[in-house]
Design a protein around this motif. Structure first.
Motif, PDB file in Angstrom:
ATOM      1  N   GLN A  92      40.020  24.109  39.425  1.00 57.64           N
ATOM      2  CA  GLN A  92      38.593  23.811  39.252  1.00 57.64           C
ATOM      3  C   GLN A  92      37.889  23.705  40.603  1.00 57.64           C
ATOM      4  O   GLN A  92      36.772  24.195  40.781  1.00 57.64           O
ATOM      5  CB  GLN A  92      38.425  22.520  38.468  1.00 57.64           C
ATOM      6  CG  GLN A  92      38.818  22.609  37.005  1.00 57.64           C
ATOM      7  CD  GLN A  92      38.771  21.251  36.317  1.00 57.64           C
ATOM      8  OE1 GLN A  92      38.106  20.326  36.775  1.00 57.64           O
ATOM      9  NE2 GLN A  92      39.487  21.129  35.210  1.00 57.64           N
TER      10      GLN A  92
ATOM     11  N   ALA B  96      38.613  25.141  43.349  1.00 52.58           N
ATOM     12  CA  ALA B  96      38.496  26.445  44.005  1.00 52.58           C
ATOM     13  C   ALA B  96      37.267  27.203  43.523  1.00 52.58           C
ATOM     14  O   ALA B  96      36.608  27.890  44.319  1.00 52.58           O
ATOM     15  CB  ALA B  96      39.755  27.265  43.763  1.00 52.58           C
ATOM     16  N   GLY B  97      36.935  27.085  42.245  1.00 53.96           N
ATOM     17  CA  GLY B  97      35.797  27.810  41.711  1.00 53.96           C
ATOM     18  C   GLY B  97      35.945  29.304  41.942  1.00 53.96           C
ATOM     19  O   GLY B  97      36.985  29.895  41.679  1.00 53.96           O
ATOM     20  N   GLU B  98      34.896  29.920  42.497  1.00 51.29           N
ATOM     21  CA  GLU B  98      34.917  31.349  42.786  1.00 51.29           C
ATOM     22  C   GLU B  98      35.086  31.624  44.275  1.00 51.29           C
ATOM     23  O   GLU B  98      35.013  32.778  44.713  1.00 51.29           O
ATOM     24  CB  GLU B  98      33.614  31.996  42.294  1.00 51.29           C
ATOM     25  CG  GLU B  98      33.314  31.795  40.824  1.00 51.29           C
ATOM     26  CD  GLU B  98      34.372  32.437  39.925  1.00 51.29           C
ATOM     27  OE1 GLU B  98      34.842  33.541  40.295  1.00 51.29           O
ATOM     28  OE2 GLU B  98      34.708  31.844  38.885  1.00 51.29           O
ATOM     29  N   SER B  99      35.301  30.575  45.074  1.00 54.60           N
ATOM     30  CA  SER B  99      35.277  30.713  46.533  1.00 54.60           C
ATOM     31  C   SER B  99      36.627  31.167  47.094  1.00 54.60           C
ATOM     32  O   SER B  99      37.681  30.825  46.554  1.00 54.60           O
ATOM     33  CB  SER B  99      34.918  29.371  47.172  1.00 54.60           C
ATOM     34  OG  SER B  99      33.679  28.898  46.710  1.00 54.60           O
ATOM     35  N   PRO B 100      36.612  31.891  48.209  1.00 53.78           N
ATOM     36  CA  PRO B 100      37.862  32.154  48.943  1.00 53.78           C
ATOM     37  C   PRO B 100      38.394  30.829  49.495  1.00 53.78           C
ATOM     38  O   PRO B 100      37.623  30.015  50.023  1.00 53.78           O
ATOM     39  CB  PRO B 100      37.421  33.080  50.079  1.00 53.78           C
ATOM     40  CG  PRO B 100      36.086  33.600  49.679  1.00 53.78           C
ATOM     41  CD  PRO B 100      35.457  32.546  48.836  1.00 53.78           C
TER      42      PRO B 100
ATOM     43  N   ARG C  70      47.361  31.844  39.453  1.00 54.98           N
ATOM     44  CA  ARG C  70      46.065  31.480  38.887  1.00 54.98           C
ATOM     45  C   ARG C  70      44.910  31.684  39.861  1.00 54.98           C
ATOM     46  O   ARG C  70      43.772  31.913  39.447  1.00 54.98           O
ATOM     47  CB  ARG C  70      46.091  30.024  38.415  1.00 54.98           C
ATOM     48  CG  ARG C  70      47.004  29.779  37.240  1.00 54.98           C
ATOM     49  CD  ARG C  70      46.928  28.335  36.764  1.00 54.98           C
ATOM     50  NE  ARG C  70      45.615  28.024  36.179  1.00 54.98           N
ATOM     51  CZ  ARG C  70      45.300  26.821  35.684  1.00 54.98           C
ATOM     52  NH1 ARG C  70      46.192  25.843  35.717  1.00 54.98           N
ATOM     53  NH2 ARG C  70      44.099  26.600  35.171  1.00 54.98           N
ATOM     54  N   LEU C  71      45.187  31.594  41.163  1.00 59.55           N
ATOM     55  CA  LEU C  71      44.122  31.684  42.165  1.00 59.55           C
ATOM     56  C   LEU C  71      44.256  32.949  43.022  1.00 59.55           C
ATOM     57  O   LEU C  71      43.805  32.974  44.170  1.00 59.55           O
ATOM     58  CB  LEU C  71      44.133  30.440  43.053  1.00 59.55           C
ATOM     59  CG  LEU C  71      43.758  29.131  42.343  1.00 59.55           C
ATOM     60  CD1 LEU C  71      43.852  27.950  43.306  1.00 59.55           C
ATOM     61  CD2 LEU C  71      42.351  29.213  41.745  1.00 59.55           C
TER      62      LEU C  71
ATOM     63  N   ASP D 202      42.653  35.723  43.018  1.00 58.07           N
ATOM     64  CA  ASP D 202      41.375  36.250  43.494  1.00 58.07           C
ATOM     65  C   ASP D 202      40.837  35.407  44.647  1.00 58.07           C
ATOM     66  O   ASP D 202      40.263  35.940  45.599  1.00 58.07           O
ATOM     67  CB  ASP D 202      40.351  36.291  42.359  1.00 58.07           C
ATOM     68  CG  ASP D 202      40.682  37.343  41.307  1.00 58.07           C
ATOM     69  OD1 ASP D 202      41.492  38.245  41.605  1.00 58.07           O
ATOM     70  OD2 ASP D 202      40.138  37.243  40.190  1.00 58.07           O
ATOM     71  N   ASN D 203      41.005  34.104  44.575  1.00 57.87           N
ATOM     72  CA  ASN D 203      40.521  33.213  45.640  1.00 57.87           C
ATOM     73  C   ASN D 203      41.324  33.377  46.920  1.00 57.87           C
ATOM     74  O   ASN D 203      40.797  33.248  48.020  1.00 57.87           O
ATOM     75  CB  ASN D 203      40.598  31.749  45.201  1.00 57.87           C
ATOM     76  CG  ASN D 203      39.906  31.477  43.883  1.00 57.87           C
ATOM     77  OD1 ASN D 203      40.436  31.819  42.836  1.00 57.87           O
ATOM     78  ND2 ASN D 203      38.734  30.862  43.930  1.00 57.87           N
TER      79      ASN D 203
ATOM     80  N   GLN E 101      42.988  36.072  47.981  1.00 60.16           N
ATOM     81  CA  GLN E 101      42.762  37.379  48.612  1.00 60.16           C
ATOM     82  C   GLN E 101      43.973  37.841  49.440  1.00 60.16           C
ATOM     83  O   GLN E 101      43.840  38.328  50.551  1.00 60.16           O
ATOM     84  CB  GLN E 101      41.501  37.314  49.485  1.00 60.16           C
ATOM     85  CG  GLN E 101      40.251  36.948  48.703  1.00 60.16           C
ATOM     86  CD  GLN E 101      39.039  36.726  49.569  1.00 60.16           C
ATOM     87  OE1 GLN E 101      39.145  36.421  50.768  1.00 60.16           O
ATOM     88  NE2 GLN E 101      37.854  36.848  48.986  1.00 60.16           N
TER      89      GLN E 101
END
Length: 286
Positions: free
Chosen positions: A220, A222-226, A250-251, A253-254, A256
């Motif tokens: 939660q 992390a949201g959409e942020s790197p 799960r993260l 995309d964050n 990268q």
């Protein structure tokens, strides 16, 4: 030749082996007192394993901040090697006297020293120091680097689970989480670092539920942020590895492509949280 501006931090910052050396960050060791002996924090002294064993065997364990004179020697050595300015980034001044010792040493240093209270502990302090080093590596000045360190520390979340509040109580580090003590036997507490102190986050009935909740809270946050993430533990490697694997998935995309770091907590912080502790530190990439 040392760079014009040098970043200093302390051994609680959980920098991965080799990272400090590679990045040019100087690390000042804190001390752990095990029984009647004083050791520098680290693999050659107060290792996480040694501290965990001592705590399990009820050997007295305490911690000690660095003496200002020892810190001053570090600052002088860096100046003699060519440093013209120093940024000293350290764990919360409400949790340790290290920040105060650095302030005292800075007054006598031969070059300007900016001492930064990260208001954090562990990897969050390390991420702040790395943010400062990033600015310096990109040609920024000490003032901009200091602001980067403060900003990243303020944006970071440090969440952790402990098997018992007893070690925090013994060390006087429990802060606003003290209200949990009365019912401590009935709960598995989730805690966080809030405004430089240990504070209660949630109360969960079982260890498994607490760790699942810790995972969800990190996702939660992390949201959409790197983000960068570090999982730290004391004598709890399997659960740490499991949490690392789940967060990596799960993260994705964050992250990268960056790994979720997984490390054993150093002896100084470990002495105050005890065996079984599991922490997640999430630092947005600003």
């Amino acid at each position: 030749m040392t760079a014009r501006t040098v970043v200093v931090t302390d051994s609680t910052a959980c920098l991965a082996p080799g990272v400090a050396e590679t990045r040019g960050i100087t690390v000042i060791p804190l001390q752990v007192v095990i029984g009647a002996h004083v050791y520098d924090e680290g693999s050659e002294g107060a290792s996480p394993e040694a501290v965990a064993v001592a705590l399990k065997e009820f050997t007295p364990v305490s911690t000690s901040r660095p003496n200002p004179s020892a810190i001053l020697e570090v600052y002088r050595s860096l100046a003699a090697s060519g440093a013209e300015e120093i940024l000293s980034v350290h764990l919360s001044g409400d949790m340790s006297g290290t920040f105060e010792s650095c302030q005292l040493a800075a007054r006598q240093a031969p070059v300007p020293v900016t001492v930064i209270d990260s208001r954090q502990v562990g990897a969050a302090t390390g991420f702040a120091a790395l943010a400062a080093q990033d600015v310096i590596d990109d040609g920024g000045d000490a003032e901009v680097a200091a602001e980067a360190a403060r900003a990243r520390a303020a944006a970071s979340r440090s969440l952790f689970y402990v098997d018992t509040l007893e070690y925090l109580r013994r060390g006087g580090r429990i802060g606003p989480a003290a209200a949990l003590l009365g019912g401590a036997l009935a709960v598995k507490p989730l805690l966080e670092i809030r405004d430089g102190k240990v504070a209660s986050l949630e109360k969960v009935r079982t260890a498994n539920r607490a760790l699942a909740r810790l995972e969800d809270l990190l996702v939660q946050a992390a949201g959409e942020s790197p983000v960068d993430i570090c999982i730290a533990h004391l004598a709890n490697p399997q659960r740490a590895q499991d949490l690392t694997a789940r967060l990596t998935e799960r993260l994705a995309d964050n992250l990268q492509g960056r790994p979720v770091q997984c490390t054993e907590l150093g002896g100084v912080l470990g002495a105050h949280v005890g065996p079984g502790m599991l922490a997640g530190v999430l630092a947005p990439r600003l």
